[in-house]
Scaffold this active site. Structure first.
Site, PDB file in Angstrom:
ATOM      1  N   TRP A 153       0.807  -1.221   0.000  1.00  0.00           N
ATOM      2  CA  TRP A 153       0.000   0.000   0.000  1.00  0.00           C
ATOM      3  C   TRP A 153       0.844   1.277   0.000  1.00  0.00           C
ATOM      4  O   TRP A 153       1.842   1.376   0.718  1.00  0.00           O
ATOM      5  CB  TRP A 153      -0.884   0.013   1.254  1.00  0.00           C
TER       6      TRP A 153
ATOM      7  N   ASP B 156      -0.394   9.079   0.649  1.00  0.00           N
ATOM      8  CA  ASP B 156       0.081  10.452   0.424  1.00  0.00           C
ATOM      9  C   ASP B 156       1.573  10.570   0.099  1.00  0.00           C
ATOM     10  O   ASP B 156       2.406   9.915   0.741  1.00  0.00           O
ATOM     11  CB  ASP B 156      -0.112  11.309   1.678  1.00  0.00           C
TER      12      ASP B 156
END
Ligand code: DQQ
Length: 562
Positions: free
Chosen positions: A54, A57
């Site tokens: 994953w 930002d």
């Protein structure tokens, strides 16, 4: 605060995220069928992504001693978001090819033991980088911490140290301690004090809380926020930077990631250094609903940094998946970054942001295909032959010889361009447009992503709508497949033409309209891509003939991203 409410606030961030990424999630494919998402065909060739798991930002991008550093929110243990998140770290000499280093920040101290959330870098005098980031402490309060490189002579900045005096900023009386995060890059005022902003929400109003410091260790909250807007909800990942000069005045860009909608918006204005406040260019700066979006597609939590090597401001933005969590588990990865973009102020009137992919991207261009002076009469569909459709860069200029047939604009449409894209679509007849590109398109066109313009006649001049319609992008119904759109702020009648640049990279279509005035990023997973038979077409379904004055397209080679 009771642990349960802390937990629920963490969960609410995740729920928002899941809505964004997987709002159309229904059920995973039946067990006896292979999940098409496991194919590596959807991994990107030149958009940054870690080798697995994953990413969300972008964090603390910076240029230091000849290297670009890119950090990112990363779950090193799996392809789904976790509150207990770490910072991935990669370096590059050209913003295109990247080498992965060890994790830069991991939850390890009482002030970040529950997660190392987003933050920014500042280069202090003497060329000393510092990171300020949000840590979730032992009770999941959001506090702001600093981290310094352990060894400044290491250009890779592999190791970071977190001083014992952390946290440097804690939530103040009157705010929700779980809604106070994402410190900006700091800047120094004429008085020598450092300043930074942190996002929060108070009574539904999003705010950029201003702090000042003389030594970067002790921070004092200013009486007033740098800026706020009524009713916008939580502000995440605030960015406040000088964008350029217009008529001798420095224009500032305030970018906010609006948590309620999970969209990045910006507004322009000036910075009143005496009062330490942002002064918007016009009344719209006080009404977040009027702020343009940085990108009208799948982009969130973006951040800029100043590249001292080339004297330019560079932007990074996270592009989330539009598949389901089950798909992400099957793929083993989730999240990419959009191509880094140069941010400039529009030189024609100083009124808007212009975004353009960094010039370094052009080093990946290979075979060039050129088409010139092609008339697109109504119903035209012209293939751009010779492109490797899954990795391409297409630049096209459309000339508009006539506006006679332009449809009439209804002023109510101004507030909801995606709805207009949805209702008008790419395939139904219009007047001036729809014209544009069909990319990742199957032979039969049953799958394609349409990036296009429609021009309307409004009371005061013409309105140009730009759309990226994903509804036919894949035969898989369970994907999130919106029609996205925004208006392009150009004088189309005067210009008589409009440009479109579209970057195609397996599962992303990133499009720049009107020279970078409006940008739309789409995440798509065409099933027919797996069979290799897709195409790029230019089209026009408007009654007015449109001309391609010039189209240049390149196959793109693979960036080295380790
Ligand atoms: N992502 C981070 C937060 C930030 C959010 C957590 C925005 O710091 O507010 O992973 O996507």
């Amino acid at each position: 605060m009771a642990p349960s409410s802390l937990l629920s606030s963490g969960l609410s961030w995740l729920c928002g995220l899941l809505f964004f990424s997987s709002s159309m999630f229904e059920a995973p494919p039946p067990e006896n069928l292979p999940n098409p998402m496991v194919s590596s065909e959807f991994r990107t060739a030149y958009h940054f992504q870690p080798s697995r798991y994953w990413m969300n930002d972008p964090n603390a991008p910076m240029y230091y001693k000849g290297l670009y550093h890119f950090f990112y929110q990363h779950n090193p243990d799996g392809p789904l978001w976790t509150a207990n998140i770490s910072w991935g770290h990669s370096v590059s000499t050209d913003l295109i090819h990247w080498t992965a280093l060890e994790l830069a920040l991991t939850p390890s101290r009482p002030f970040d033991i529950s997660g190392c959330w987003s933050g920014s870098a500042t280069i202090l005098p003497g060329d000393k980088p510092v990171i300020v980031y949000t840590g979730l402490d032992t009770v999941s309060r959001e506090v702001q911490n600093v981290a310094y490189p352990k060894d400044l002579s290491d250009p890779f900045l592999r190791q970071w140290t977190k001083p014992d005096y952390n946290p440097i900023i804690v939530p103040f009386e009157g705010i929700d301690v779980t809604l106070f995060r994402d410190p900006s890059t700091a800047w120094q005022g004429k008085d020598g004090l450092w300043r930074l902003i942190v996002g929060t929400v108070m009574n539904g109003d999003g705010k950029a809380i201003l702090y000042r410091s003389h030594d970067f260790a002790t921070w004092v909250r200013a009486e007033d926020p740098l800026h706020f807007t009524n009713g916008s909800g939580m502000w995440e990942c605030v960015d406040f930077v000088p964008l350029g000069e217009w008529e001798g005045v420095t224009k500032y860009l305030l970018k906010v990631s609006m948590y309620n909608a999970l969209h990045d918006h910006y507004t322009l204005g000036t910075y009143d250094e005496e009062r330490d406040v942002f002064v918007g260019d016009d009344a719209s700066s006080n009404d977040y609903r009027m702020w343009p979006r940085v990108d009208y597609g799948s982009i969130y939590a973006s951040k800029t940094f100043f590249d001292g090597a080339k004297q330019r401001r560079i932007w990074w933005g996270w592009s989330n998946e539009s598949d389901s969590a089950a798909d992400d588990l099957a793929k083993g990865w989730a999240g990419i970054q959009a191509v880094p973009r140069v941010f400039t102020l529009d030189r024609t009137d100083g009124k808007r942001l212009i975004q353009w992919p960094v010039e370094e991207l052009e080093s990946l261009r290979r075979e060039k295909i050129t088409m010139k002076n092609i008339e697109l009469r109504t119903g035209s569909l012209v293939e751009v032959r010779g492109l490797s459709v899954s990795q391409a860069d297409v630049e096209v200029e459309f000339e508009l010889p006539s506006f006679v047939g332009a449809e009439t604009f209804d002023e109510n449409w101004i507030v909801d361009p995606p709805k207009l894209c949805r209702e008008k679509g790419a395939y139904g007849n219009g007047g001036v447009g729809p014209f544009g590109l069909l990319v990742l398109a199957a032979d039969s066109l049953e799958e394609n992503t349409a990036v296009f313009f429609r021009v309307f006649r409004a009371d005061q001049g013409y309105k140009v709508l730009m759309c990226a319609d994903q509804r036919r992008s894949s035969k898989r119904n369970e994907l999130y497949k919106p029609a996205s759109g925004g208006f392009v702020d150009v004088d189309i009648k005067k210009d008589g033409k409009i440009s479109l640049r579209t970057l195609i990279d397996h599962s992303v279509v990133e499009s720049f309209g009107g020279g970078g005035r409006t940008v739309i990023t789409s995440r798509v997973y065409p099933t027919l891509l797996l069979k290799g038979n897709t195409h790029v077409y230019a089209f026009n379904y408007g009654t007015e003939t449109v001309k391609i004055s010039e189209l240049n397209a390149w196959n793109m080679s693979q960036a080295q991203i380790s």
